[in-house]
Each structure stands twice: as structure tokens, then as C-alpha cells.
Design a protein around this motif. Structure first.
Motif, mmCIF file in Angstrom:
data_model
loop_
_atom_site.group_PDB
_atom_site.id
_atom_site.type_symbol
_atom_site.label_atom_id
_atom_site.label_comp_id
_atom_site.label_asym_id
_atom_site.label_seq_id
_atom_site.Cartn_x
_atom_site.Cartn_y
_atom_site.Cartn_z
ATOM 1 N N ALA A 72 0.748 -1.203 0.035
ATOM 2 C CA ALA A 72 0.079 0.021 -0.092
ATOM 3 C C ALA A 72 0.865 1.290 0.116
ATOM 4 C CB ALA A 72 -0.868 -0.152 1.216
ATOM 5 N N GLY A 73 0.522 2.234 -0.911
ATOM 6 C CA GLY A 73 1.371 3.409 -0.895
ATOM 7 C C GLY A 73 2.834 3.176 -1.607
ATOM 8 N N TYR A 74 2.933 2.184 -2.402
ATOM 9 C CA TYR A 74 4.405 1.874 -2.968
ATOM 10 C C TYR A 74 4.502 3.063 -3.815
ATOM 11 C CZ TYR A 74 7.949 -1.030 -5.148
ATOM 12 O OH TYR A 74 9.083 -1.153 -5.665
ATOM 13 N N GLY A 75 3.763 3.497 -4.596
ATOM 14 C CA GLY A 75 4.064 4.421 -5.694
ATOM 15 C C GLY A 75 4.435 5.690 -4.921
ATOM 16 N N SER A 76 3.675 6.131 -3.641
ATOM 17 C CA SER A 76 4.142 7.310 -3.149
ATOM 18 C C SER A 76 5.508 7.118 -2.336
ATOM 19 C CB SER A 76 3.018 7.623 -1.889
ATOM 20 O OG SER A 76 2.757 6.556 -1.200
ATOM 21 N N PHE A 77 5.575 5.818 -1.964
ATOM 22 C CA PHE A 77 7.021 5.395 -1.327
ATOM 23 C C PHE A 77 8.164 5.849 -2.217
ATOM 24 C CE2 PHE A 77 10.493 2.847 0.043
ATOM 25 C CZ PHE A 77 10.685 2.891 1.452
ATOM 26 N N LEU A 78 7.934 5.247 -3.160
ATOM 27 C CA LEU A 78 9.114 5.458 -4.258
ATOM 28 C C LEU A 78 9.202 7.175 -4.664
ATOM 29 C CD1 LEU A 78 8.757 2.802 -6.951
ATOM 30 C CD2 LEU A 78 10.227 2.746 -5.101
ATOM 31 N N LEU A 79 7.969 7.790 -4.587
ATOM 32 C CA LEU A 79 8.099 9.174 -5.070
ATOM 33 C C LEU A 79 8.761 9.803 -3.679
ATOM 34 C CD1 LEU A 79 6.834 11.246 -6.745
ATOM 35 C CD2 LEU A 79 4.886 11.730 -5.314
ATOM 36 N N ARG A 80 8.690 9.552 -2.648
ATOM 37 C CA ARG A 80 9.443 10.142 -1.690
ATOM 38 C C ARG A 80 10.852 9.585 -1.575
ATOM 39 N NH1 ARG A 80 9.223 8.120 4.533
ATOM 40 N NH2 ARG A 80 10.356 6.507 3.645
ATOM 41 N N ASP A 81 10.939 8.310 -1.554
ATOM 42 C CA ASP A 81 12.357 7.752 -1.055
ATOM 43 C C ASP A 81 13.493 7.717 -2.405
ATOM 44 O OD1 ASP A 81 11.259 7.108 1.130
ATOM 45 O OD2 ASP A 81 12.524 5.368 1.526
ATOM 46 N N GLY A 87 15.488 15.584 4.709
ATOM 47 C CA GLY A 87 14.070 15.125 5.273
ATOM 48 C C GLY A 87 13.163 16.302 5.430
ATOM 49 N N ALA A 88 13.710 17.746 5.327
ATOM 50 C CA ALA A 88 12.830 18.783 5.575
ATOM 51 C C ALA A 88 12.257 18.883 4.096
ATOM 52 C CB ALA A 88 13.621 20.176 5.798
ATOM 53 N N ILE A 89 12.928 18.881 3.021
ATOM 54 C CA ILE A 89 12.323 18.984 1.821
ATOM 55 C C ILE A 89 11.522 17.982 1.132
ATOM 56 C CG2 ILE A 89 14.136 20.715 1.098
ATOM 57 C CD1 ILE A 89 15.618 18.647 -0.632
ATOM 58 N N THR A 90 11.581 16.976 1.970
ATOM 59 C CA THR A 90 10.558 15.816 1.490
ATOM 60 C C THR A 90 9.649 15.630 2.394
ATOM 61 O OG1 THR A 90 12.162 14.122 2.402
ATOM 62 C CG2 THR A 90 12.730 14.546 0.058
ATOM 63 N N THR A 91 9.455 16.317 3.454
ATOM 64 C CA THR A 91 8.143 16.136 4.252
ATOM 65 C C THR A 91 6.915 15.956 3.582
ATOM 66 O OG1 THR A 91 9.561 16.971 6.082
ATOM 67 C CG2 THR A 91 7.004 17.255 6.238
ATOM 68 N N PRO A 92 6.652 16.727 2.513
ATOM 69 C CA PRO A 92 5.228 16.500 2.069
ATOM 70 C C PRO A 92 5.149 15.343 1.392
ATOM 71 C CG PRO A 92 6.136 18.753 1.468
ATOM 72 C CD PRO A 92 7.136 17.876 2.193
ATOM 73 N N LEU A 93 5.861 14.667 0.735
ATOM 74 C CA LEU A 93 6.009 13.421 0.189
ATOM 75 C C LEU A 93 5.979 12.331 1.363
ATOM 76 C CD1 LEU A 93 8.707 13.690 -2.472
ATOM 77 C CD2 LEU A 93 6.550 13.867 -2.863
ATOM 78 N N ASP A 94 6.526 12.525 2.341
ATOM 79 C CA ASP A 94 6.457 11.599 3.620
ATOM 80 C C ASP A 94 5.035 11.783 4.147
ATOM 81 O OD1 ASP A 94 7.460 9.727 5.266
ATOM 82 O OD2 ASP A 94 7.467 11.072 6.763
ATOM 83 N N VAL A 95 4.054 12.545 3.988
ATOM 84 C CA VAL A 95 2.965 12.736 4.482
ATOM 85 C C VAL A 95 1.983 12.007 3.576
ATOM 86 C CG1 VAL A 95 1.021 14.408 5.112
ATOM 87 C CG2 VAL A 95 3.200 15.011 5.818
ATOM 88 N N ILE A 96 2.267 12.272 2.323
ATOM 89 C CA ILE A 96 1.281 11.378 1.321
ATOM 90 C C ILE A 96 1.508 9.867 1.497
ATOM 91 C CG2 ILE A 96 1.054 10.902 -0.909
ATOM 92 C CD1 ILE A 96 1.828 14.087 -1.436
ATOM 93 N N LYS A 97 2.902 9.525 1.740
ATOM 94 C CA LYS A 97 3.124 8.240 1.957
ATOM 95 C C LYS A 97 2.524 7.561 3.142
ATOM 96 C CE LYS A 97 6.249 7.098 4.197
ATOM 97 N NZ LYS A 97 6.418 6.317 5.628
#
Length: 305
Positions: free
Chosen positions: A173-182, A225-235
Motif C-alpha cells: 500500500a502506498g508503494y508509488g508514493s513511497f518511491l516518489l518520496r524515497d 528530510g525537510a524538503i521531502t516532508t510533503p512526500l512523507d505525509v502522502i506516503k
């Protein structure tokens, strides 16, 4: 220390050192031992990943609960180590796999690319390492985050119920958003770290000390970590929703968060996240470089025998 990134000082005609001509030594003639690099990457990466996760798990739990809460939801501070044991079972192979891909990819690209394009080697290796480790990291993250917000009482219970109710897809679940973040996170963090180390070595004209590696790791982790926080919230939102299917993908998740909670909700958990990844970067890279030095020393001792 990688031969490609070793620092040397060119000598003048009279063999006196001239510090103004510091340069990166080429590893053009260094044999590329693929399996040794993979093995040492596995060992160093696994050790670093486990130490960081065990040390900073409570901060990660608080961050997850902040991000999962809707509106002004209350954050529970009990059970901050919930799911740690099961998470370490996944973190060890995931971290080992990341470095097992990252190190040989990085060194191969550094041997091929000109020195002024070393950042491309670090970015590419970081992204590929992240993609490989995601096969283990995503199921681990799904189980961990659902336990952190109280959905399950144990990792085994979580695995059993997710498999029964959602099937194999539930673990991704959330694999796409995980890749988008990580993928950008791993690429940017390791690129910043490696480039800062190269610059620091050139300026200091020596190998770095443990404290210096840790300091550079903390800085690169906190910034990334700061600049990728929105992607982490979505994930996080996509991973913890379970069978409710509240969000229909990353774009729908962003739209609904902004509509229902305001755009500031995309920065939820930024404080714990920056703290967690900053301290984690310090520990991770400090342990990583020390482990690599130990392995290199053991290899040198074996070669002498």
C-alpha cells in the motif's frame, strides 16, 4: 576510503609538497572487485540501519502519529516502541540491500564518469539502491506504521491480518508514493553527503574523523528530510488507510488534504522528521564509515597473511 575519492598533494619538481594543487586521485588502475564491494556494503549498511532504527524509533513513531492524525487529532505518546522488533527484522535486509546496490554502482560509475560528474554517480547510485531496497522496505514500513498508530498488537498479527484482508497488495500500500518520496530522498541525501565529504577532504587534505562524518551525515539528512516532508505525509496517509481506501492515489491524497486540512497539513511532522533524520543521518553515516574502515582493515590483514 574509496580510491577514486582519495586525496593527494602533487609534488613540485624538487619533490616538495605544494598544498595548492590538491586533487582527487584516480582509481583507473584499481581492480573492481564487485562481490567484495557488495558483501562489505551489505554488512556496513545492515549494521548502520539497525543501529539508527533502534536508537530513534520513538521519534519516528511520534512523526507517524502526527502525520496520520486528521485535523486536530490528539497524539498519543504511549507505546512509542510499538513494532520495533518486527521493524528491525525488515530494516536489516533492506539497509543491507540498499548499500549492497549503492556501493558497487557508485564505484563503477565513478570509474567511468569524469571527476566533475561525480554527483551524477552518487545521485544514480542512491536512486537505484532505494529502488532495490524498496521491495523489502515497503512491507516493513506498512506493518510498522500501522502498529505505530495502534491498528495491530504485534508484527505477526499485523502480517496475518493484512494478508487475510488485503492480500499481497496490502503490504505494498502506498508503494508509488513511497518511491516518489524515497528515490529522490535517497539520491539527494547520499549525493549531498558524498559531495560534502569530497569537498571536506580536499579542504582538510586528509581523511575525515568519525565526528566529521557524523556531522556531514546529520546535515545532509536534516536538509533532505525537510524538503521531502510533503512526500512523507502522502506516503504515510496511503500506507495507514488499510481497507478504508480513503484516498485514491497520491494526487487525490494531496487534493483532499489541502481541501480538508489546508496546505500546511502537508508539512505535518516536519519537526520530528528533521530531528529523526538529522540525528539518524549522523548515526547512520558515522556507523557506516566506521564499519567500512573495520572491514577494509580486516581485508588488509588477510592480504598480508
Amino acid at each position: 576510503m574509496d580510491a577514486k575519492n582519495s586525496v593527494k598533494v602533487s609534488d613540485g619538481p624538487d619533490h616538495s609538497p605544494r598544498s595548492c594543487r590538491v586533487q582527487i586521485a584516480s582509481s583507473e588502475h584499481t581492480p573492481f572487485d564487485f562481490w567484495r564491494i557488495v558483501f562489505e556494503g551489505f554488512i556496513a549498511g545492515g549494521a548502520a540501519g539497525v543501529v539508527v532504527e533502534a536508537a530513534l524509533y520513538p521519534i519516528d513513531t511520534i512523526k507517524t502519529r502526527l502525520q496520520a492524525a486528521h485535523g486536530g487529532g490528539k497524539i498519543i505518546l504511549r507505546g512509542l516502541y510499538c513494532g520495533l522488533g518486527g521493524n528491525l527484522v525488515g530494516v536489516l535486509p533492506a539497509s543491507a540491500l540498499f548499500l549492497g546496490v549503492y556501493e558497487p554502482t557508485k564505484q563503477k560509475l565513478l570509474n567511468i564518469l569524469p571527476e566533475n560528474l561525480s554527483a551524477i554517480a552518487h545521485l544514480t547510485a542512491g536512486a537505484l539502491g532505494g529502488a532495490a531496497s524498496s521491495l523489502v522496505r515497503v512491507p516493513t514500513e506498512v506493518v510498522k506504521q500501522r502498529m505505530q498508530i495502534g491498528h495491530f498488537s504485534s508484527a505477526l498479527n499485523a502480517v496475518r491480518l493484512i494478508a487475510a484482508n488485503e492480500g499481497v497488495r496490502g503490504f505494498y500500500a502506498g508503494y508509488g508514493s513511497f518511491l516518489l518520496r524515497d528515490l529522490p530522498f535517497d539520491a539527494i541525501q547520499f549525493c549531498i553527503y558524498e559531495q560534502l565529504r569530497i569537498g571536506y577532504k580536499l579542504a582538510a587534505n586528509r581523511d575525515l574523523k568519525d565526528a566529521e562524518n557524523a556531522m556531514i551525515g546529520a546535515f545532509s539528512g536534516a536538509i533532505t528530510g525537510a524538503i521531502t516532508t510533503p512526500l512523507d505525509v502522502i506516503k504515510t496517509r496511503l500506507m495507514v488507510q488499510g481497507t478504508k481506501s480513503q484516498y485514491k492515489g497520491s494526487i487525490n491524497c494531496v487534493r483532499r488534504i489541502i481541501e480538508e486540512e489546508g496546505s500546511s497539513a502537508l508539512m505535518k511532522g516536519i519537526g520530528p522528521r528533521v530531528l529523526w533524520i538529522g540525528i539518524g543521518g549522523s548515526i547512520f553515516f558515522g556507523v557506516l564509515e566506521r564499519a567500512k574502515q573495520i572491514l577494509a582493515g580486516r581485508r588488509a590483514d588477510l592480504n598480508k597473511e
